[in-house]
Design a protein around this motif. Structure first.
Motif, PDB file in Angstrom:
ATOM      1  N   THR A 249       3.364 -19.250  -6.763  1.00 41.36           N
ATOM      2  CA  THR A 249       2.024 -19.805  -6.995  1.00 41.36           C
ATOM      3  C   THR A 249       0.965 -18.804  -6.524  1.00 41.36           C
ATOM      4  N   PRO A 250       0.007 -18.474  -7.394  1.00 42.10           N
ATOM      5  CA  PRO A 250      -1.042 -17.524  -6.976  1.00 42.10           C
ATOM      6  C   PRO A 250      -1.996 -18.155  -5.965  1.00 42.10           C
ATOM      7  N   LEU A 251      -2.537 -17.319  -5.088  1.00 36.37           N
ATOM      8  CA  LEU A 251      -3.505 -17.804  -4.090  1.00 36.37           C
ATOM      9  C   LEU A 251      -4.934 -17.658  -4.601  1.00 36.37           C
ATOM     10  N   GLN A 252      -5.095 -16.956  -5.700  1.00 37.31           N
ATOM     11  CA  GLN A 252      -6.423 -16.800  -6.294  1.00 37.31           C
ATOM     12  C   GLN A 252      -6.270 -16.680  -7.806  1.00 37.31           C
ATOM     13  N   LYS A 253      -7.361 -16.822  -8.510  1.00 34.97           N
ATOM     14  CA  LYS A 253      -7.297 -16.726  -9.972  1.00 34.97           C
ATOM     15  C   LYS A 253      -7.010 -15.276 -10.362  1.00 34.97           C
ATOM     16  N   VAL A 254      -6.044 -15.099 -11.234  1.00 30.84           N
ATOM     17  CA  VAL A 254      -5.665 -13.750 -11.631  1.00 30.84           C
ATOM     18  C   VAL A 254      -5.162 -13.805 -13.078  1.00 30.84           C
ATOM     19  N   THR A 255      -5.375 -12.717 -13.825  1.00 33.08           N
ATOM     20  CA  THR A 255      -4.929 -12.708 -15.222  1.00 33.08           C
ATOM     21  C   THR A 255      -3.675 -11.850 -15.373  1.00 33.08           C
ATOM     22  N   THR A 256      -3.004 -12.065 -16.481  1.00 30.62           N
ATOM     23  CA  THR A 256      -1.807 -11.259 -16.774  1.00 30.62           C
ATOM     24  C   THR A 256      -2.164  -9.775 -16.830  1.00 30.62           C
ATOM     25  N   GLU A 257      -3.299  -9.454 -17.422  1.00 30.34           N
ATOM     26  CA  GLU A 257      -3.698  -8.041 -17.542  1.00 30.34           C
ATOM     27  C   GLU A 257      -3.925  -7.428 -16.160  1.00 30.34           C
ATOM     28  N   GLU A 258      -4.552  -8.205 -15.245  1.00 30.09           N
ATOM     29  CA  GLU A 258      -4.759  -7.679 -13.879  1.00 30.09           C
ATOM     30  C   GLU A 258      -3.424  -7.448 -13.185  1.00 30.09           C
ATOM     31  N   LEU A 259      -2.484  -8.348 -13.395  1.00 28.64           N
ATOM     32  CA  LEU A 259      -1.169  -8.172 -12.760  1.00 28.64           C
ATOM     33  C   LEU A 259      -0.436  -6.967 -13.342  1.00 28.64           C
ATOM     34  N   ALA A 260      -0.543  -6.803 -14.646  1.00 25.38           N
ATOM     35  CA  ALA A 260       0.125  -5.642 -15.267  1.00 25.38           C
ATOM     36  C   ALA A 260      -0.447  -4.346 -14.684  1.00 25.38           C
ATOM     37  N   THR A 261      -1.756  -4.336 -14.438  1.00 24.96           N
ATOM     38  CA  THR A 261      -2.386  -3.149 -13.836  1.00 24.96           C
ATOM     39  C   THR A 261      -1.900  -2.952 -12.396  1.00 24.96           C
ATOM     40  N   LEU A 262      -1.825  -4.067 -11.651  1.00 25.68           N
ATOM     41  CA  LEU A 262      -1.338  -3.979 -10.265  1.00 25.68           C
ATOM     42  C   LEU A 262       0.081  -3.389 -10.219  1.00 25.68           C
ATOM     43  N   TYR A 263       0.952  -3.880 -11.086  1.00 21.49           N
ATOM     44  CA  TYR A 263       2.340  -3.374 -11.100  1.00 21.49           C
ATOM     45  C   TYR A 263       2.377  -1.901 -11.511  1.00 21.49           C
ATOM     46  N   ALA A 264       1.562  -1.557 -12.501  1.00 22.13           N
ATOM     47  CA  ALA A 264       1.546  -0.159 -12.958  1.00 22.13           C
ATOM     48  C   ALA A 264       1.080   0.752 -11.824  1.00 22.13           C
ATOM     49  N   GLU A 265       0.060   0.304 -11.068  1.00 21.12           N
ATOM     50  CA  GLU A 265      -0.440   1.144  -9.972  1.00 21.12           C
ATOM     51  C   GLU A 265       0.559   1.211  -8.825  1.00 21.12           C
ATOM     52  N   THR A 266       1.148   0.061  -8.476  1.00 18.88           N
ATOM     53  CA  THR A 266       2.104   0.046  -7.358  1.00 18.88           C
ATOM     54  C   THR A 266       3.265   0.998  -7.618  1.00 18.88           C
ATOM     55  N   TYR A 267       3.733   1.006  -8.858  1.00 20.84           N
ATOM     56  CA  TYR A 267       4.955   1.767  -9.142  1.00 20.84           C
ATOM     57  C   TYR A 267       4.687   3.069  -9.899  1.00 20.84           C
ATOM     58  N   ARG A 268       3.412   3.507  -9.908  1.00 20.85           N
ATOM     59  CA  ARG A 268       3.056   4.690 -10.711  1.00 20.85           C
ATOM     60  C   ARG A 268       3.919   5.908 -10.377  1.00 20.85           C
ATOM     61  N   ASP A 269       4.208   6.117  -9.075  1.00 20.73           N
ATOM     62  CA  ASP A 269       4.953   7.314  -8.693  1.00 20.73           C
ATOM     63  C   ASP A 269       6.438   7.053  -8.469  1.00 20.73           C
ATOM     64  N   GLU A 270       6.898   5.879  -8.825  1.00 26.40           N
ATOM     65  CA  GLU A 270       8.314   5.566  -8.617  1.00 26.40           C
ATOM     66  C   GLU A 270       9.129   5.978  -9.844  1.00 26.40           C
ATOM     67  N   PRO A 271      10.092   6.877  -9.636  1.00 23.44           N
ATOM     68  CA  PRO A 271      10.818   7.375 -10.811  1.00 23.44           C
ATOM     69  C   PRO A 271      11.734   6.340 -11.464  1.00 23.44           C
ATOM     70  N   PHE A 272      12.138   5.308 -10.699  1.00 29.76           N
ATOM     71  CA  PHE A 272      13.140   4.388 -11.245  1.00 29.76           C
ATOM     72  C   PHE A 272      12.639   2.955 -11.430  1.00 29.76           C
ATOM     73  N   VAL A 273      11.343   2.738 -11.286  1.00 30.41           N
ATOM     74  CA  VAL A 273      10.817   1.394 -11.557  1.00 30.41           C
ATOM     75  C   VAL A 273       9.877   1.503 -12.756  1.00 30.41           C
ATOM     76  N   ARG A 274      10.135   0.668 -13.769  1.00 30.88           N
ATOM     77  CA  ARG A 274       9.330   0.733 -14.992  1.00 30.88           C
ATOM     78  C   ARG A 274       8.601  -0.593 -15.220  1.00 30.88           C
ATOM     79  N   PRO A 275       7.362  -0.705 -14.716  1.00 35.14           N
ATOM     80  CA  PRO A 275       6.590  -1.916 -15.004  1.00 35.14           C
ATOM     81  C   PRO A 275       6.233  -1.921 -16.488  1.00 35.14           C
ATOM     82  N   LEU A 276       6.346  -3.072 -17.125  1.00 38.63           N
ATOM     83  CA  LEU A 276       6.102  -3.150 -18.560  1.00 38.63           C
ATOM     84  C   LEU A 276       4.647  -3.572 -18.813  1.00 38.63           C
ATOM     85  N   PRO A 277       4.121  -3.242 -19.973  1.00 43.26           N
ATOM     86  CA  PRO A 277       2.757  -3.678 -20.306  1.00 43.26           C
ATOM     87  C   PRO A 277       2.683  -5.194 -20.395  1.00 43.26           C
TER      88      PRO A 277
END
Ligand SMILES: NC(=O)C1=CN([C@@H]2O[C@H](COP(=O)(O)OP(=O)(O)OC[C@H]3O[C@@H](n4cnc5c(N)ncnc54)[C@H](OP(=O)(O)O)[C@@H]3O)[C@@H](O)[C@H]2O)C=CC1
Ligand SMILES: CC(=O)N[C@@H](CCC(=O)OP(=O)(O)O)C(=O)O
Length: 346
Positions: A249-277
């Protein structure tokens, strides 16, 4: 060239280690062990290894194995690994242990979910070997506790949300489905073809699966408070792969696009984690044979839940690939060495 021993080479993760180490340019396998098949070439057990690794399997005598190797992988059942790991460390050989024996920091918790620990004094120095959480500690470790397959998929799936404080940690539910190789190669009625081939079933239901405390330990560290989750493992009629579907359950209002950006940023330098769009979700088919963890995330605004779906190959990122990634860190090799280009595209 570093000399490598694989203790438990007649099992599924042992075979996968040999497959990966065989293509690694900086190491050579010098010792492979099995109790039941000692004396046979490992390639008799696994014909895919013929002319790649024909070493004779030998019984697991720690002194003999330590003398032949600079680093040891223990791909043994839990409770068996802890019998030999102290001898390897005493001989000055670093260990990457694929079992659950050194993953829990608290010996009392280990005793509650497994059996009493035989060398609890080693738990404080063992490093939980998820490189995406502990890269620097792994580099200087003597003993790396390679994570469980279910925990790898769930912890990587939740890390961005917990680190950003975006979800209620008390709301987490994880349903994970595993291929049958997750149960190992030893003969068990539950793994027989007729038992698994036509069905899809849950097991370890109701907070009793032994991966629960391991997942909670790592999620609690990420959340900065105690996390208790509902975790239900499932068995799927396929040979390998894990797909985890995780709800929170989210603690604040958040959109799918914001989450996709968060995952992309968190794992940007990780060679083996591939966040999807946004709007894309993983499949075990697309990580099969590779060290990748693919992750998709979305918001179900109707039920006010975030849904994360992660996929790994249980034998690679869930076990032996992650173990080689840890070896690379420990030995100062590039982290991806020997692990590049492994995916089998269906
Ligand atoms: N399968 C998976 O997807 C994953 C497994 N793991 C963990 O990795 C470890 C290995 O798993 P897996 O390869 O699947 O297991 P397997 O059952 O396929 O293989 C176990 C290996 O350990 C050896 N062995 C068993 N008992 C002993 C003993 N008492 N002393 C010495 N050797 C012994 C077996 O040799 P023998 O030929 O004598 O039987 C075999 O080589 C386990 O702790 C497992 O939980 C972790 C993540 C994922
Ligand atoms: C399908 C299946 O049976 N999976 C195994 C998990 C395998 C694993 O990786 O667990 P450890 O490394 O912690 O031993 C199980 O549920 O016990």
């Amino acid at each position: 060239m570093k000399r490598i021993a694989v203790a438990g080479a007649s099992g599924y993760t042992g075979l996968e280690l040999i497959r990966l180490l065989d293509r690694h340019p900086e190491v050579t396998i010098t010792c492979v062990t099995s109790e039941q098949s000692a004396g046979k070439p490992v390639s008799d057990l696994f014909p895919s290894l013929r002319e790649r690794c024909d070493l004779l399997l030998e019984p697991l005598d720690p002194a003999t194995v330590a003398a032949k190797a600079d680093l040891v992988f223990t791909a043994l059942p839990h409770q068996s690994a802890m019998v030999v790991v102290p001898a390897f460390l005493a001989a000055g050989k670093p260990v990457v242990d694929l079992s659950a024996d050194y993953r829990l920091h608290d010996a009392a918790v280990y005793g509650q979910w497994y059996e009493p620990h035989k060398n609890p004094e080693l738990l404080p120095e063992a490093v939980y070997g998820l490189p995406e959480l502990r890269r620097e500690a792994i580099r200087s470790a003597r003993l790396v506790a390679n994570p469980g397959c279910y925990p790898t998929s769930i912890i990587l799936g939740l890390k961005p949300l917990l680190a950003a404080g975006l979800i209620d940690p008390a709301s987490i539910i994880a349903d994970s489905a595993s291929g049958v190789s997750g149960a190992g190669r030893s003969a068990k009625v539950d793994s027989l073809y007729c038992e698994v081939n036509e069905g899809y079933k849950a097991y370890g239901v109701g907070g009793v699966h032994r991966h629960t405390p391991e997942i909670e330990q790592e999620l609690s560290l990420l959340a900065g408070r105690e996390v208790v989750i509902t975790f239900t493992p499932h068995l799927v009629p396929m040979d390998r792969g894990i797909l985890s579907t995780i709800y929170a359950t989210p603690l604040q209002k958040v959109t799918t696009e914001e989450l996709a950006t968060l995952y992309a940023e968190t794992y940007r330098d990780e060679p083996f984690v591939r966040p999807l769009p946004a709007g894309r979700f993983p499949s075990t088919a697309f990580v099969r044979g590779s060290n990748f963890c693919d992750i998709g995330v979305t918001v179900d605004s109707r039920s006010n839940r975030i849904i994360v779906i992660s996929a790994i190959d249980n034998l690679v990122k869930g076990a032996s690939g992650q173990a080689v990634q840890n070896m690379n860190l420990l030995c100062g090799y590039p982290e991806t060495l020997g692990l590049e280009g492994l995916a089998l595209y269906p």
